[in-house]
Design a protein around this motif. Structure first.
Motif, PDB file in Angstrom:
ATOM      1  N   VAL A   4       0.826  -1.210   0.000  1.00 21.56           N
ATOM      2  CA  VAL A   4       0.000   0.000   0.000  1.00 21.56           C
ATOM      3  C   VAL A   4       0.859   1.259   0.000  1.00 21.56           C
ATOM      4  CG1 VAL A   4      -1.602   1.352   1.416  1.00 21.56           C
ATOM      5  CG2 VAL A   4      -2.003  -1.089   1.067  1.00 21.56           C
ATOM      6  N   LEU A   5       1.949   1.237   0.774  1.00 24.26           N
ATOM      7  CA  LEU A   5       2.778   2.431   0.918  1.00 24.26           C
ATOM      8  C   LEU A   5       4.027   2.398   0.042  1.00 24.26           C
ATOM      9  CD1 LEU A   5       2.535   2.953   4.791  1.00 24.26           C
ATOM     10  CD2 LEU A   5       1.240   4.091   2.975  1.00 24.26           C
ATOM     11  N   ARG A   6       4.164   1.342  -0.773  1.00 24.44           N
ATOM     12  CA  ARG A   6       5.321   1.197  -1.663  1.00 24.44           C
ATOM     13  C   ARG A   6       6.634   1.217  -0.865  1.00 24.44           C
ATOM     14  NH1 ARG A   6       3.648   4.893  -6.978  1.00 24.44           N
ATOM     15  NH2 ARG A   6       1.674   3.794  -7.398  1.00 24.44           N
ATOM     16  N   LEU A   7       6.659   0.385   0.175  1.00 29.30           N
ATOM     17  CA  LEU A   7       7.848   0.231   1.007  1.00 29.30           C
ATOM     18  C   LEU A   7       8.389  -1.179   0.848  1.00 29.30           C
ATOM     19  CD1 LEU A   7       6.452   1.796   4.324  1.00 29.30           C
ATOM     20  CD2 LEU A   7       7.881   2.953   2.630  1.00 29.30           C
ATOM     21  N   THR A   8       9.689  -1.341   1.014  1.00 28.16           N
ATOM     22  CA  THR A   8      10.242  -2.696   1.058  1.00 28.16           C
ATOM     23  C   THR A   8       9.719  -3.387   2.307  1.00 28.16           C
ATOM     24  OG1 THR A   8      12.204  -2.066   2.307  1.00 28.16           O
ATOM     25  CG2 THR A   8      12.336  -1.895  -0.107  1.00 28.16           C
ATOM     26  N   LEU A   9       9.731  -4.723   2.293  1.00 26.11           N
ATOM     27  CA  LEU A   9       9.248  -5.462   3.456  1.00 26.11           C
ATOM     28  C   LEU A   9      10.050  -5.118   4.707  1.00 26.11           C
ATOM     29  CD1 LEU A   9       8.462  -9.023   2.042  1.00 26.11           C
ATOM     30  CD2 LEU A   9       6.892  -7.141   2.526  1.00 26.11           C
ATOM     31  N   SER A  10      11.373  -4.981   4.572  1.00 28.46           N
ATOM     32  CA  SER A  10      12.206  -4.681   5.739  1.00 28.46           C
ATOM     33  C   SER A  10      11.878  -3.297   6.297  1.00 28.46           C
ATOM     34  CB  SER A  10      13.690  -4.763   5.380  1.00 28.46           C
ATOM     35  OG  SER A  10      14.024  -3.830   4.364  1.00 28.46           O
ATOM     36  N   THR A  11      11.611  -2.324   5.409  1.00 24.69           N
ATOM     37  CA  THR A  11      11.275  -0.968   5.862  1.00 24.69           C
ATOM     38  C   THR A  11       9.916  -0.952   6.542  1.00 24.69           C
ATOM     39  OG1 THR A  11      12.588   0.030   4.095  1.00 24.69           O
ATOM     40  CG2 THR A  11      10.926   1.418   5.134  1.00 24.69           C
ATOM     41  N   ALA A  12       8.942  -1.630   5.946  1.00 23.53           N
ATOM     42  CA  ALA A  12       7.606  -1.696   6.551  1.00 23.53           C
ATOM     43  C   ALA A  12       7.674  -2.357   7.918  1.00 23.53           C
ATOM     44  CB  ALA A  12       6.657  -2.461   5.628  1.00 23.53           C
ATOM     45  N   SER A  13       8.444  -3.438   8.010  1.00 25.44           N
ATOM     46  CA  SER A  13       8.579  -4.143   9.283  1.00 25.44           C
ATOM     47  C   SER A  13       9.245  -3.260  10.328  1.00 25.44           C
ATOM     48  CB  SER A  13       9.389  -5.427   9.082  1.00 25.44           C
ATOM     49  OG  SER A  13       9.580  -6.092  10.310  1.00 25.44           O
ATOM     50  N   ARG A  14      10.260  -2.499   9.915  1.00 26.95           N
ATOM     51  CA  ARG A  14      10.972  -1.640  10.865  1.00 26.95           C
ATOM     52  C   ARG A  14      10.062  -0.540  11.404  1.00 26.95           C
ATOM     53  NH1 ARG A  14      14.734  -0.369   7.799  1.00 26.95           N
ATOM     54  NH2 ARG A  14      14.206   1.774   7.214  1.00 26.95           N
ATOM     55  N   HIS A  15       9.274   0.092  10.527  1.00 25.51           N
ATOM     56  CA  HIS A  15       8.360   1.141  10.986  1.00 25.51           C
ATOM     57  C   HIS A  15       7.300   0.558  11.919  1.00 25.51           C
ATOM     58  CE1 HIS A  15      10.007   4.417   8.755  1.00 25.51           C
ATOM     59  NE2 HIS A  15       9.764   3.893   7.564  1.00 25.51           N
ATOM     60  N   ALA A  16       6.801  -0.628  11.594  1.00 27.24           N
ATOM     61  CA  ALA A  16       5.804  -1.261  12.461  1.00 27.24           C
ATOM     62  C   ALA A  16       6.396  -1.565  13.833  1.00 27.24           C
ATOM     63  CB  ALA A  16       5.277  -2.537  11.809  1.00 27.24           C
ATOM     64  N   THR A  17       7.661  -1.966  13.854  1.00 27.31           N
ATOM     65  CA  THR A  17       8.330  -2.269  15.123  1.00 27.31           C
ATOM     66  C   THR A  17       8.447  -1.025  15.992  1.00 27.31           C
ATOM     67  OG1 THR A  17       9.595  -4.085  14.160  1.00 27.31           O
ATOM     68  CG2 THR A  17      10.470  -3.100  16.172  1.00 27.31           C
ATOM     69  N   VAL A  18       8.854   0.091  15.394  1.00 29.53           N
ATOM     70  CA  VAL A  18       8.985   1.341  16.148  1.00 29.53           C
ATOM     71  C   VAL A  18       7.630   1.767  16.703  1.00 29.53           C
ATOM     72  CG1 VAL A  18       9.519   3.806  15.952  1.00 29.53           C
ATOM     73  CG2 VAL A  18      11.012   2.129  14.870  1.00 29.53           C
ATOM     74  N   LEU A  19       6.595   1.664  15.895  1.00 30.74           N
ATOM     75  CA  LEU A  19       5.259   2.046  16.346  1.00 30.74           C
ATOM     76  C   LEU A  19       4.751   1.099  17.432  1.00 30.74           C
ATOM     77  CD1 LEU A  19       3.691   2.966  12.894  1.00 30.74           C
ATOM     78  CD2 LEU A  19       4.330   4.546  14.713  1.00 30.74           C
ATOM     79  N   ARG A  20       5.104  -0.181  17.309  1.00 31.64           N
ATOM     80  CA  ARG A  20       4.700  -1.142  18.333  1.00 31.64           C
ATOM     81  C   ARG A  20       5.378  -0.832  19.665  1.00 31.64           C
ATOM     82  NH1 ARG A  20       5.944  -5.311  15.784  1.00 31.64           N
ATOM     83  NH2 ARG A  20       7.935  -5.840  16.728  1.00 31.64           N
ATOM     84  N   GLU A  21       6.664  -0.494  19.630  1.00 34.75           N
ATOM     85  CA  GLU A  21       7.394  -0.182  20.864  1.00 34.75           C
ATOM     86  C   GLU A  21       6.868   1.092  21.518  1.00 34.75           C
ATOM     87  OE1 GLU A  21      11.433  -0.089  19.591  1.00 34.75           O
ATOM     88  OE2 GLU A  21      11.684  -2.279  19.729  1.00 34.75           O
ATOM     89  N   ALA A  22       6.259   1.966  20.715  1.00 34.84           N
ATOM     90  CA  ALA A  22       5.661   3.189  21.250  1.00 34.84           C
ATOM     91  C   ALA A  22       4.230   2.959  21.738  1.00 34.84           C
ATOM     92  CB  ALA A  22       5.659   4.276  20.178  1.00 34.84           C
ATOM     93  N   GLY A  23       3.728   1.732  21.580  1.00 38.56           N
ATOM     94  CA  GLY A  23       2.387   1.410  22.045  1.00 38.56           C
ATOM     95  C   GLY A  23       1.287   1.817  21.080  1.00 38.56           C
ATOM     96  N   LEU A  24       1.642   2.166  19.849  1.00 38.24           N
ATOM     97  CA  LEU A  24       0.656   2.634  18.874  1.00 38.24           C
ATOM     98  C   LEU A  24       0.128   1.529  17.971  1.00 38.24           C
ATOM     99  CD1 LEU A  24       2.493   5.918  17.819  1.00 38.24           C
ATOM    100  CD2 LEU A  24       0.663   5.654  19.493  1.00 38.24           C
ATOM    101  N   VAL A  25       0.842   0.413  17.911  1.00 35.37           N
ATOM    102  CA  VAL A  25       0.493  -0.701  17.024  1.00 35.37           C
ATOM    103  C   VAL A  25       0.703  -2.005  17.777  1.00 35.37           C
ATOM    104  CG1 VAL A  25       1.321  -1.977  14.978  1.00 35.37           C
ATOM    105  CG2 VAL A  25       0.953   0.483  14.838  1.00 35.37           C
ATOM    106  N   THR A  26      -0.121  -2.991  17.525  1.00 29.75           N
ATOM    107  CA  THR A  26       0.117  -4.346  18.009  1.00 29.75           C
ATOM    108  C   THR A  26       0.395  -5.239  16.799  1.00 29.75           C
ATOM    109  OG1 THR A  26      -2.221  -4.980  17.912  1.00 29.75           O
ATOM    110  CG2 THR A  26      -1.412  -4.054  19.980  1.00 29.75           C
ATOM    111  N   SER A  27       1.173  -6.281  17.003  1.00 27.88           N
ATOM    112  CA  SER A  27       1.508  -7.218  15.933  1.00 27.88           C
ATOM    113  C   SER A  27       1.243  -8.632  16.424  1.00 27.88           C
ATOM    114  CB  SER A  27       2.979  -7.072  15.518  1.00 27.88           C
ATOM    115  OG  SER A  27       3.258  -5.752  15.089  1.00 27.88           O
ATOM    116  N   GLU A  28       0.568  -9.422  15.597  1.00 30.20           N
ATOM    117  CA  GLU A  28       0.189 -10.791  15.963  1.00 30.20           C
ATOM    118  C   GLU A  28       0.584 -11.744  14.846  1.00 30.20           C
ATOM    119  OE1 GLU A  28      -3.875 -13.377  16.895  1.00 30.20           O
ATOM    120  OE2 GLU A  28      -3.972 -11.223  16.542  1.00 30.20           O
TER     121      GLU A  28
END
Length: 345
Positions: A296-320
């Motif tokens: 959707v955002l035209r990001l590489t998988l590693s970049t998308a995963s890294r942004h999701a990780t940062v947001l998860r550590e900030a409590g803004l996203v959960t990952s399952e």
């Protein structure tokens, strides 16, 4: 993973504490000062409290408390004796009345793999002066790190409680448990939650007390000793900007004790967390896998995963994880940020 096993009648014995427990807030806030979890929500508080600790001459005192209460998988249970005790002094009396044998055993477990600090050794020996100093240290830390924020803490918990009560009245104990986003209720009577270690807790007819905590984040906390009356401390995470709002409520527009008022300008989400992460958070209004997010955002998988990780550590996203895929979704905290913005601190 934490798994709490409910028997047939255990659900009917479930109770929810009405007020924050000062000792749990002390312990959880001490942990937050030792890590960077929930940075978006708690970094302004961290900066403020560290400055207050230095001004009060408590740097060495708090360092000693960190040694007794490290940010680790094991926490001595004697530091959190209550089941939602609302009064600090009552809780401290229970801490300082811990039987010497139990305190020695718990401190021995805490320092099993390293040298025992002198203060812990004296506590384990039942030294009266050491116990008094511990009580004074906890009391003085509470005065700078927790007490100035009690209005906000109480307001957050007061807002949380009616949601639980309505669910319990409408749908019973199972409905109450379903309101906690951090837990998953299984059909076989097991309540599951993420946890630093693998832990099974059998209630065996005992009442489980749910204790809300302002400074608890990421996952709930249970006592290490399964023979103690069971409690489950769960997060009541404030919205980003809570500290600025607390300051604004103070007399003369300076809600922070002894400090200036906050700036009133709204801070755009992209300015706060970065343009790409703001886009990630926006599209995660609906759950997405890492592959979908990248597409959707035209990001590489590693970049998308890294942004999701940062947001998860900030409590803004959960990952399952679901099989070979990881599904990301926005948390209530992420919703609040996207829907309302925050105030600068």
């Amino acid at each position: 993973m934490l798994r709490i096993h409910f028997g047939t009648e255990d659900l009917n014995r479930l109770r929810v504490a009405a007020r924050p427990d000062p000792l749990w807030e002390i312990v959880n806030s001490l942990h937050l000062l030792q890590n960077r979890q929930g940075a978006l929500v708690f970094d302004p508080w961290r900066r403020e409290v560290r400055a207050a600790i230095a001004r009060a001459g408590l740097t060495r005192t708090v360092a000693s408390l960190h040694r007794l209460c490290p940010c680790a998988a094991y926490l001595p249970d004697f530091l959190t004796p209550g089941r939602g005790i609302p009064d600090l002094e009552t809780g401290l009396d229970q801490v300082l009345s811990t039987p010497a044998a139990r305190m020695s055993a718990e401190l021995g477990r805490l320092f099993a793999n390293g040298p025992v600090p002198p203060v812990a050794r004296r506590l384990a020996e039942g030294d009266v002066e050491a116990l008094e100093r511990l009580g004074d240290a906890l009391r003085r830390y509470y005065a700078v790190a927790v007490e100035p924020y009690l209005d906000v803490i109480t307001s957050a918990l007061d807002a949380d409680r009616p949601v639980r009560a309505e669910a319990a009245l409408s749908h019973g104990p199972e409905g109450l448990l379903a309101t906690y986003q951090d837990f998953a209720w299984r059909d076989d009577g097991v309540l599951e939650s993420g946890y630093p270690v693998d832990k099974e807790l059998e209630l065996r007819g005992r009442s489980l007390t749910m204790i809300p905590s302002f400074f608890c984040i990421r996952h709930p906390v249970a006592l290490a000793d399964e023979e103690l009356p069971p409690v489950l401390v769960h997060p009541v995470t404030p919205d980003p900007g809570w500290l600025a709002l607390a300051r604004a409520r103070g007399a003369g527009g300076s809600g922070r004790p002894g400090g200036p008022g906050a700036r009133g300008a709204e801070l755009p989400v992209a300015q706060l967390i970065g343009h790409t992460r703001a886009e990630v958070l926006e599209v995660l209004e609906r759950p997405m896998t890492t592959t979908q997010l990248g597409g959707v955002l035209r990001l590489t998988l590693s970049t998308a995963s890294r942004h999701a990780t940062v947001l998860r550590e900030a409590g803004l996203v959960t990952s399952e994880r679901r099989g070979s895929r990881v599904v990301h979704r926005r948390t209530g905290l992420g919703d609040a940020l996207m829907n309302g913005g925050v105030r600068a601190s």
